[in-house]
Design a protein around this motif. Structure first.
Motif, mmCIF file in Angstrom:
data_model
loop_
_atom_site.group_PDB
_atom_site.id
_atom_site.type_symbol
_atom_site.label_atom_id
_atom_site.label_comp_id
_atom_site.label_asym_id
_atom_site.label_seq_id
_atom_site.Cartn_x
_atom_site.Cartn_y
_atom_site.Cartn_z
ATOM 1 N N LYS A 1 46.785 44.506 -19.412
ATOM 2 C CA LYS A 1 45.794 43.735 -20.159
ATOM 3 C C LYS A 1 46.174 43.677 -21.637
ATOM 4 C CE LYS A 1 41.885 45.083 -17.181
ATOM 5 N NZ LYS A 1 40.617 45.858 -17.136
ATOM 6 N N GLN A 2 46.555 44.808 -22.176
ATOM 7 C CA GLN A 2 46.913 44.869 -23.587
ATOM 8 C C GLN A 2 48.112 43.979 -23.893
ATOM 9 O OE1 GLN A 2 47.484 48.983 -24.638
ATOM 10 N NE2 GLN A 2 45.335 49.533 -24.272
ATOM 11 N N PHE A 3 49.098 43.959 -22.991
ATOM 12 C CA PHE A 3 50.280 43.146 -23.253
ATOM 13 C C PHE A 3 49.967 41.657 -23.131
ATOM 14 C CE2 PHE A 3 54.423 41.214 -22.018
ATOM 15 C CZ PHE A 3 55.045 41.414 -23.247
ATOM 16 N N ILE A 4 49.173 41.273 -22.161
ATOM 17 C CA ILE A 4 48.784 39.866 -22.032
ATOM 18 C C ILE A 4 48.047 39.404 -23.289
ATOM 19 C CG2 ILE A 4 47.246 38.263 -20.793
ATOM 20 C CD1 ILE A 4 47.954 39.890 -18.227
ATOM 21 N N GLU A 5 47.120 40.206 -23.767
ATOM 22 C CA GLU A 5 46.366 39.862 -24.974
ATOM 23 C C GLU A 5 47.270 39.869 -26.207
ATOM 24 O OE1 GLU A 5 43.212 42.698 -24.755
ATOM 25 O OE2 GLU A 5 42.313 41.713 -23.001
ATOM 26 N N PHE A 6 48.238 40.764 -26.223
ATOM 27 C CA PHE A 6 49.218 40.818 -27.302
ATOM 28 C C PHE A 6 50.011 39.508 -27.356
ATOM 29 C CE2 PHE A 6 53.655 41.799 -28.504
ATOM 30 C CZ PHE A 6 53.477 42.322 -29.773
ATOM 31 N N MET A 7 50.460 39.024 -26.208
ATOM 32 C CA MET A 7 51.202 37.766 -26.159
ATOM 33 C C MET A 7 50.336 36.582 -26.580
ATOM 34 S SD MET A 7 53.723 37.864 -22.823
ATOM 35 C CE MET A 7 52.429 38.161 -21.613
ATOM 36 N N MET A 8 49.090 36.575 -26.145
ATOM 37 C CA MET A 8 48.207 35.467 -26.485
ATOM 38 C C MET A 8 47.897 35.450 -27.981
ATOM 39 S SD MET A 8 45.625 35.508 -23.192
ATOM 40 C CE MET A 8 44.697 34.062 -23.747
ATOM 41 N N GLN A 9 47.673 36.604 -28.571
ATOM 42 C CA GLN A 9 47.382 36.678 -30.005
ATOM 43 C C GLN A 9 48.570 36.218 -30.841
ATOM 44 O OE1 GLN A 9 46.214 40.764 -30.477
ATOM 45 N NE2 GLN A 9 44.257 40.474 -29.420
ATOM 46 N N ALA A 10 49.779 36.409 -30.317
ATOM 47 C CA ALA A 10 50.983 35.997 -31.022
ATOM 48 C C ALA A 10 51.373 34.553 -30.697
ATOM 49 C CB ALA A 10 52.136 36.930 -30.669
ATOM 50 N N ASP A 11 50.573 33.865 -29.894
ATOM 51 C CA ASP A 11 50.847 32.491 -29.460
ATOM 52 C C ASP A 11 52.147 32.409 -28.658
ATOM 53 O OD1 ASP A 11 50.003 29.834 -29.247
ATOM 54 O OD2 ASP A 11 51.285 29.192 -30.911
ATOM 55 N N VAL A 12 52.479 33.495 -27.997
ATOM 56 C CA VAL A 12 53.671 33.541 -27.148
ATOM 57 C C VAL A 12 53.318 33.095 -25.729
ATOM 58 C CG1 VAL A 12 55.288 35.137 -26.032
ATOM 59 C CG2 VAL A 12 54.881 35.268 -28.493
ATOM 60 N N LEU A 13 52.184 33.545 -25.243
ATOM 61 C CA LEU A 13 51.672 33.098 -23.945
ATOM 62 C C LEU A 13 50.703 31.956 -24.215
ATOM 63 C CD1 LEU A 13 51.174 33.241 -20.897
ATOM 64 C CD2 LEU A 13 49.540 35.101 -21.334
ATOM 65 N N ARG A 14 51.064 30.762 -23.735
ATOM 66 C CA ARG A 14 50.279 29.562 -24.013
ATOM 67 C C ARG A 14 49.920 28.864 -22.710
ATOM 68 N NH1 ARG A 14 53.332 26.090 -28.485
ATOM 69 N NH2 ARG A 14 51.223 25.258 -28.701
ATOM 70 N N PHE A 15 48.833 28.118 -22.752
ATOM 71 C CA PHE A 15 48.365 27.383 -21.577
ATOM 72 C C PHE A 15 48.244 25.899 -21.915
ATOM 73 C CE2 PHE A 15 46.660 31.716 -21.407
ATOM 74 C CZ PHE A 15 47.234 32.138 -20.211
ATOM 75 N N GLY A 16 48.663 25.053 -20.967
ATOM 76 C CA GLY A 16 48.665 23.606 -21.192
ATOM 77 C C GLY A 16 49.589 22.944 -20.193
ATOM 78 N N ASP A 17 50.370 21.983 -20.646
ATOM 79 C CA ASP A 17 51.336 21.286 -19.794
ATOM 80 C C ASP A 17 52.727 21.474 -20.386
ATOM 81 O OD1 ASP A 17 49.411 20.116 -17.955
ATOM 82 O OD2 ASP A 17 48.813 18.828 -19.632
ATOM 83 N N PHE A 18 53.581 22.195 -19.654
ATOM 84 C CA PHE A 18 54.913 22.518 -20.142
ATOM 85 C C PHE A 18 55.952 22.263 -19.047
ATOM 86 C CE2 PHE A 18 51.763 25.420 -21.956
ATOM 87 C CZ PHE A 18 51.923 25.189 -23.311
ATOM 88 N N VAL A 19 57.212 22.293 -19.433
ATOM 89 C CA VAL A 19 58.322 22.181 -18.488
ATOM 90 C C VAL A 19 59.246 23.359 -18.726
ATOM 91 C CG1 VAL A 19 60.295 20.818 -17.704
ATOM 92 C CG2 VAL A 19 58.193 19.665 -18.427
ATOM 93 N N THR A 20 59.565 24.113 -17.677
ATOM 94 C CA THR A 20 60.425 25.283 -17.812
ATOM 95 C C THR A 20 61.891 24.867 -17.893
ATOM 96 O OG1 THR A 20 60.717 25.569 -15.426
ATOM 97 C CG2 THR A 20 58.793 26.615 -16.435
ATOM 98 N N LYS A 21 62.757 25.840 -18.185
ATOM 99 C CA LYS A 21 64.191 25.586 -18.255
ATOM 100 C C LYS A 21 64.725 25.050 -16.933
ATOM 101 C CE LYS A 21 68.555 27.875 -19.504
ATOM 102 N NZ LYS A 21 69.186 29.151 -19.968
ATOM 103 N N SER A 22 64.074 25.457 -15.835
ATOM 104 C CA SER A 22 64.501 25.009 -14.510
ATOM 105 C C SER A 22 63.954 23.626 -14.164
ATOM 106 C CB SER A 22 64.049 26.013 -13.443
ATOM 107 O OG SER A 22 62.647 26.193 -13.486
ATOM 108 N N GLY A 23 63.181 23.019 -15.076
ATOM 109 C CA GLY A 23 62.671 21.671 -14.854
ATOM 110 C C GLY A 23 61.339 21.591 -14.143
#
Length: 225
Positions: A7-29
């Motif tokens: 939980k702490q790591f997920i929140e850490f990523m979100m606070q740093a804008d590293v974990l984001r939600f929306g519409d994206f495309v990964t390196k694998s397409g």
């Protein structure tokens, strides 16, 4: 299981804008409703915290190793932070190194920066995310070119638990079978999904996460997906 540390790591990523939600495309397409970009870590506090998360994970596995390797480019700050945190938190002073995308043709030359691996060394890889395993396949020739070294452990931020190049197998499974590398992840996509469901405000996102996981993710692999 969604532990307090996860939980702490997920929140850490979100606070740093590293974990984001929306519409994206990964390196694998693949189109995805969430994205992990470790390039968004940008402060001293963030990189220090990140290094500690990685160092804790490395220490808890109890694995024996001689050096840490970070693949260019995202792995460079990760391996640096992890090596520093291992010494600060646990007194483990381990050498680290990383590669350039293009070999340097002047000065000391070569494609590696930092520690120079020698025959017999046990190297662990510090990376950000495994999606389709492409980066690992690019990394292994670089390491094998260093000499007679072994690489049996890899540490990442997020295991997306996605199918790789072989139907019925995740990228993590393929990495373990092809290279004998055991992958350790701070969190998995299922941990992220569990965190979202436990917090309000993500009701519209959950169906998109479920659809994506149903299409690309498998139920189990070597990193506890």
């Amino acid at each position: 299981m969604l532990t307090e540390q996860k939980k702490q790591f997920i929140e850490f990523m979100m606070q740093a804008d590293v974990l984001r939600f929306g519409d994206f495309v990964t390196k694998s397409g693949r189109s995805t409703p969430y994205f992990v970009n470790t390039g968004n870590y940008r402060t001293g506090a963030q990189i220090a915290g990140l290094g500690r998360f990685y160092a804790d994970m490395v220490h808890e596995t109890g694995c024996s190793f001689d050096a840490l390797f970070g693949p260019a480019y995202k792995g460079i700050p990760l391996v640096t932070a992890c090596a520093g945190a291992l010494y600060t938190a646990y007194g483990e002073d381990k050498p680290y190194f990383f590669n350039r995308k293009e070999a340097k043709d002047h000065g000391e030359g070569g494609s590696l920066v930092g520690y120079k691996p020698k025959d017999g060394d046990r190297v662990i890889i510090i990376e950000d995310v495994i999606t389709a395993g492409t980066a690992v396949r690019e990394t292994m020739p670089v390491l094998k070119a260093c000499g007679d070294i072994s690489c049996r452990e890899m540490f990442i931020s997020v295991n997306r638990c996605e199918v790789g190049q072989t139907p019925g197998k995740t990228a993590v499974m393929e990495v373990q079978e092809a290279f004998g590398i055991r992958v350790h992840a701070l969190v998995t996509v299922r941990d992220i999904r569990a965190w979202l469901s436990a917090h309000g405000g993500y009701e519209a996102l959950l169906p998109k996460m479920d659809a994506y996981m149903k299409k690309y993710c498998l139920e189990g692999d070597a990193a506890e997906c």
